[in-house]
Design a protein around this motif. Structure first.
Motif, mmCIF file in Angstrom:
data_model
loop_
_atom_site.group_PDB
_atom_site.id
_atom_site.type_symbol
_atom_site.label_atom_id
_atom_site.label_comp_id
_atom_site.label_asym_id
_atom_site.label_seq_id
_atom_site.Cartn_x
_atom_site.Cartn_y
_atom_site.Cartn_z
ATOM 1 N N ARG A 26 0.823 -1.209 0.000
ATOM 2 C CA ARG A 26 0.000 0.000 0.000
ATOM 3 C C ARG A 26 0.859 1.261 0.000
ATOM 4 O O ARG A 26 0.506 2.252 -0.649
ATOM 5 C CB ARG A 26 -0.969 -0.047 1.183
ATOM 6 C CG ARG A 26 -2.106 -1.052 0.910
ATOM 7 C CD ARG A 26 -2.747 -1.568 2.185
ATOM 8 N NE ARG A 26 -3.790 -2.539 1.875
ATOM 9 C CZ ARG A 26 -3.558 -3.826 1.586
ATOM 10 N NH1 ARG A 26 -2.320 -4.284 1.559
ATOM 11 N NH2 ARG A 26 -4.565 -4.649 1.339
ATOM 12 N N LEU A 27 1.981 1.223 0.700
ATOM 13 C CA LEU A 27 2.903 2.354 0.644
ATOM 14 C C LEU A 27 3.428 2.543 -0.776
ATOM 15 O O LEU A 27 3.513 3.674 -1.275
ATOM 16 C CB LEU A 27 4.065 2.113 1.606
ATOM 17 C CG LEU A 27 5.160 3.191 1.634
ATOM 18 C CD1 LEU A 27 4.594 4.525 2.101
ATOM 19 C CD2 LEU A 27 6.308 2.753 2.542
ATOM 20 N N SER A 28 3.731 1.446 -1.444
ATOM 21 C CA SER A 28 4.250 1.519 -2.819
ATOM 22 C C SER A 28 3.201 2.053 -3.777
ATOM 23 O O SER A 28 3.485 2.917 -4.621
ATOM 24 C CB SER A 28 4.709 0.125 -3.278
ATOM 25 O OG SER A 28 5.724 -0.385 -2.436
ATOM 26 N N ALA A 38 -2.565 9.239 3.355
ATOM 27 C CA ALA A 38 -3.331 8.324 2.509
ATOM 28 C C ALA A 38 -3.070 6.876 2.911
ATOM 29 O O ALA A 38 -3.987 6.044 2.909
ATOM 30 C CB ALA A 38 -2.972 8.549 1.041
ATOM 31 N N LEU A 39 -1.834 6.578 3.279
ATOM 32 C CA LEU A 39 -1.510 5.241 3.771
ATOM 33 C C LEU A 39 -2.258 4.962 5.068
ATOM 34 O O LEU A 39 -2.829 3.875 5.246
ATOM 35 C CB LEU A 39 -0.002 5.118 3.995
ATOM 36 C CG LEU A 39 0.469 3.822 4.654
ATOM 37 C CD1 LEU A 39 0.235 2.630 3.727
ATOM 38 C CD2 LEU A 39 1.951 3.920 5.050
ATOM 39 N N MET A 40 -2.268 5.926 5.968
ATOM 40 C CA MET A 40 -2.965 5.762 7.241
ATOM 41 C C MET A 40 -4.455 5.509 7.023
ATOM 42 O O MET A 40 -5.068 4.688 7.720
ATOM 43 C CB MET A 40 -2.748 7.011 8.111
ATOM 44 C CG MET A 40 -1.308 7.182 8.582
ATOM 45 S SD MET A 40 -0.967 8.830 9.264
ATOM 46 C CE MET A 40 -2.019 8.817 10.712
ATOM 47 N N GLU A 41 -5.039 6.195 6.056
ATOM 48 C CA GLU A 41 -6.448 5.956 5.723
ATOM 49 C C GLU A 41 -6.644 4.543 5.174
ATOM 50 O O GLU A 41 -7.567 3.825 5.570
ATOM 51 C CB GLU A 41 -6.920 6.965 4.673
ATOM 52 C CG GLU A 41 -7.026 8.392 5.148
ATOM 53 C CD GLU A 41 -7.452 9.317 4.019
ATOM 54 O OE1 GLU A 41 -8.584 9.827 4.077
ATOM 55 O OE2 GLU A 41 -6.660 9.513 3.073
ATOM 56 N N ALA A 42 -5.763 4.158 4.252
ATOM 57 C CA ALA A 42 -5.926 2.884 3.552
ATOM 58 C C ALA A 42 -5.834 1.693 4.490
ATOM 59 O O ALA A 42 -6.537 0.693 4.302
ATOM 60 C CB ALA A 42 -4.884 2.767 2.445
ATOM 61 N N ILE A 43 -4.968 1.774 5.512
ATOM 62 C CA ILE A 43 -4.749 0.614 6.379
ATOM 63 C C ILE A 43 -5.490 0.716 7.703
ATOM 64 O O ILE A 43 -5.249 -0.095 8.604
ATOM 65 C CB ILE A 43 -3.243 0.383 6.624
ATOM 66 C CG1 ILE A 43 -2.617 1.519 7.437
ATOM 67 C CG2 ILE A 43 -2.508 0.215 5.302
ATOM 68 C CD1 ILE A 43 -1.162 1.247 7.826
#
Length: 209
Positions: free
Chosen positions: A48-50, A175-180
């Motif tokens: 997800r970071l990538s 955005a990463l924090m939202e996604a995970i």
């Protein structure tokens, strides 16, 4: 419901979603089944970071449609395998029309895999990222109320950069924090609000238990 969340759309199934997830079947499936659900494994966080890094300057729908190709190109985002990529691998990726052929982002992904492997000495990428979870989550009622960064995402981006990660600015980190699932930015009134089990909210509301 429209008074509580004007940017929600109620679909034929009777479920309320934000406009960005209401018109495209692929985005709707991603929203309904994955976005904002907890991800706590190294490979999952690295993927997800990538993808968030590749998304910079582009639409998320474009990245999502190419996700299978990204997984094939980057060995299902296995950090050890990607960390071992060499110049010939980078050249192969640059010639792969199924992904985003951006040399800086390709190099960053390979470098970030190496940084992920090195971060195991501090407990691993997933544990490291989750250590920046805030004490509270936003409760936006409209799209304009959804933040694009936070003090925690600024700190996370700074910490990741200090450990060799690239393409991890505060917006990408948020955005990463939202996604995970580290924050819940589902609009109040969405059928997905509170469903991660992280924040102790009743689904569809912004109320804490």
């Amino acid at each position: 419901m429209s008074d509580a969340a004007p940017d929600l759309v109620v679909g034929p199934d009777g479920l309320a979603r934000p406009r960005w997830a209401a018109s495209d079947p692929l985005l709707q499936h991603y929203y309904d089944t994955e976005w904002g659900m907890p991800v706590r494994d190294e490979r999952g966080v690295f993927e997800r970071l990538s993808l968030e890094a590749f998304q910079a300057g582009l639409s998320w729908a474009l990245i999502l449609r190419r996700r299978p190709a990204f997984r094939a190109a980057f060995a299902d985002f296995d950090p050890d395998t990607v960390a071992a990529f060499r110049e010939e691998d980078a050249q192969r990726l640059l010639e792969d029309e199924a992904i985003i052929r951006n040399r800086a982002k390709i190099d960053a992904t390979i470098g970030n895999a190496r940084a992920t492997v090195a971060l195991r000495e501090e407990g691993g990428l997933a544990e490291f990222v989750w250590s920046f979870r805030p004490e509270a989550t936003p409760a936006p009622r409209a799209a304009a109320e959804v933040p694009s960064s936070s003090p925690e995402s600024v700190a996370l981006a700074r910490a990741l950069k200090s450990r060799g990660f690239r393409f991890v600015g505060p917006t990408t980190a948020f955005a990463l924090m939202e996604a995970i699932g580290m924050v819940d930015t589902h609009l109040v009134g969405s059928h997905r609000r509170g469903t991660s089990g992280i924040w102790g909210e009743h689904p569809g509301t912004g109320a804490a238990r």
